[in-house]
Motif scaffolding. Sequence first.
Motif, short mmCIF file in Angstrom:
data_model
loop_
_atom_site.label_atom_id
_atom_site.label_comp_id
_atom_site.label_asym_id
_atom_site.label_seq_id
_atom_site.Cartn_x
_atom_site.Cartn_y
_atom_site.Cartn_z
N LYS A 42 79.05 60.64 39.39
CA LYS A 42 79.42 59.24 39.15
C LYS A 42 80.40 59.08 37.99
O LYS A 42 80.91 57.99 37.75
CB LYS A 42 78.16 58.41 38.89
CG LYS A 42 77.29 58.25 40.12
CD LYS A 42 75.88 57.81 39.77
CE LYS A 42 75.08 58.97 39.23
NZ LYS A 42 73.65 58.64 39.05
N GLN A 50 74.99 53.92 40.25
CA GLN A 50 76.35 53.62 39.82
C GLN A 50 76.76 54.31 38.53
O GLN A 50 77.94 54.58 38.31
CB GLN A 50 76.53 52.11 39.60
CG GLN A 50 76.59 51.27 40.85
CD GLN A 50 75.21 50.87 41.33
OE1 GLN A 50 74.89 51.10 42.50
NE2 GLN A 50 74.38 50.30 40.48
N VAL A 51 75.79 54.57 37.64
CA VAL A 51 76.10 55.02 36.28
C VAL A 51 75.40 56.35 36.00
O VAL A 51 74.24 56.54 36.38
CB VAL A 51 75.63 53.97 35.25
CG1 VAL A 51 76.09 54.36 33.85
CG2 VAL A 51 76.16 52.59 35.61
N MET A 92 83.85 55.63 42.22
CA MET A 92 83.20 54.43 41.71
C MET A 92 84.20 53.34 41.33
O MET A 92 83.81 52.28 40.83
CB MET A 92 82.34 54.79 40.50
CG MET A 92 81.27 55.83 40.74
SD MET A 92 80.15 55.38 42.10
CE MET A 92 79.51 53.83 41.53
N ASN A 141 70.11 55.66 38.22
CA ASN A 141 70.95 54.60 38.75
C ASN A 141 72.03 55.16 39.68
O ASN A 141 72.63 56.19 39.37
CB ASN A 141 71.59 53.83 37.59
CG ASN A 141 72.32 52.59 38.04
OD1 ASN A 141 73.49 52.63 38.38
ND2 ASN A 141 71.62 51.47 38.05
N TYR A 187 83.62 49.85 42.72
CA TYR A 187 82.43 49.18 42.19
C TYR A 187 82.74 48.48 40.86
O TYR A 187 82.35 47.33 40.64
CB TYR A 187 81.29 50.18 41.99
CG TYR A 187 80.08 49.56 41.32
CD1 TYR A 187 79.25 48.71 42.03
CD2 TYR A 187 79.81 49.80 39.98
CE1 TYR A 187 78.16 48.11 41.42
CE2 TYR A 187 78.72 49.21 39.36
CZ TYR A 187 77.90 48.36 40.09
OH TYR A 187 76.84 47.77 39.48
N PHE A 188 83.44 49.16 39.97
CA PHE A 188 83.71 48.60 38.64
C PHE A 188 84.93 47.70 38.61
O PHE A 188 85.15 46.99 37.63
CB PHE A 188 83.88 49.73 37.62
CG PHE A 188 82.60 50.45 37.30
CD1 PHE A 188 81.61 49.83 36.57
CD2 PHE A 188 82.39 51.75 37.74
CE1 PHE A 188 80.42 50.48 36.28
CE2 PHE A 188 81.21 52.42 37.45
CZ PHE A 188 80.21 51.78 36.73
N PRO A 245 84.46 56.61 34.79
CA PRO A 245 83.86 56.68 36.12
C PRO A 245 84.61 57.63 37.04
O PRO A 245 85.82 57.81 36.92
CB PRO A 245 83.99 55.24 36.65
CG PRO A 245 84.29 54.40 35.46
CD PRO A 245 85.01 55.29 34.51
N ILE A 282 76.03 45.82 34.84
CA ILE A 282 76.59 46.85 35.71
C ILE A 282 75.51 47.70 36.40
O ILE A 282 75.82 48.46 37.33
CB ILE A 282 77.56 47.79 34.95
CG1 ILE A 282 76.82 48.62 33.90
CG2 ILE A 282 78.69 46.99 34.33
CD1 ILE A 282 77.71 49.63 33.19
N TYR A 283 74.26 47.59 35.97
CA TYR A 283 73.21 48.46 36.52
C TYR A 283 72.56 47.88 37.78
O TYR A 283 72.18 48.63 38.69
CB TYR A 283 72.15 48.75 35.46
CG TYR A 283 72.53 49.86 34.52
CD1 TYR A 283 72.12 51.17 34.76
CD2 TYR A 283 73.30 49.62 33.40
CE1 TYR A 283 72.47 52.21 33.89
CE2 TYR A 283 73.67 50.64 32.53
CZ TYR A 283 73.25 51.93 32.79
OH TYR A 283 73.61 52.95 31.94
#
Length: 214
Positions: free
Chosen positions: A67, A49-50, A105, A47, A108-109, A101, A157-158
């Motif tokens: 990440k 993001q994660v 990132m 992924n 994004y979160f 994170p 979140i994925y």
Amino acid sequence: MKKLISLVCISMFMIILCGCSNNDFSTGSSAKAEQVDSSYLDAYAVNPQVPDDGTLLTVGQSVKDGKGEATLQKINLTEQSTGIGSIQLTVKDTKLIHLFPDYSMTDYFHGLTHNEEFDFVKIFVEIKNNSNEKLNFAPIAIIETNTGEKLSWEQDIYLENLNGEMEKKTTKRGNLGFIVDSKDDLEWIEITTSDVFDKDEKKIADAQKFRIEF
């Protein structure tokens, strides 16, 4: 002569004692932990993001990459399947992960939490369309916890495109993740799938509900 014999006996006793200790240590260190079949991860693209949690199998383990840093809090590796019409949904693993994170990132979160670090429930699923027609389905429409939290598919979140259309006789695999607040009291999650719709958006199977224990 007696002194020599005594020294030999003492030496032999020490060798035997050391040998026993080494055998005990060897047995302990070579004892294999329960093997986990992780072949379902073979074709999984990491992924963006994660951090990849594939190696996190023991509570307290951490993994760190560009990440951020992820630490395993709880885990359930019991495979669980349910049928929703012609869709077969299988949960391969469920984990509670603490994520710190990377600064890159943050944006994004930010839309999901203002905390610099947080906990989330991660579910790896396999979805099979066993029919000969295109179907529309979401593996998680709603997720609820024993602590009273209720989260929707929109808070995933994925974002691995596991919701929506599925061509006939195809399979999707990937992760879904949802930020939770009460990690210490988390004992179970309850998942409600979406209904199943055909290509004309007609409902052909009702949503199913099932629970996963930690």
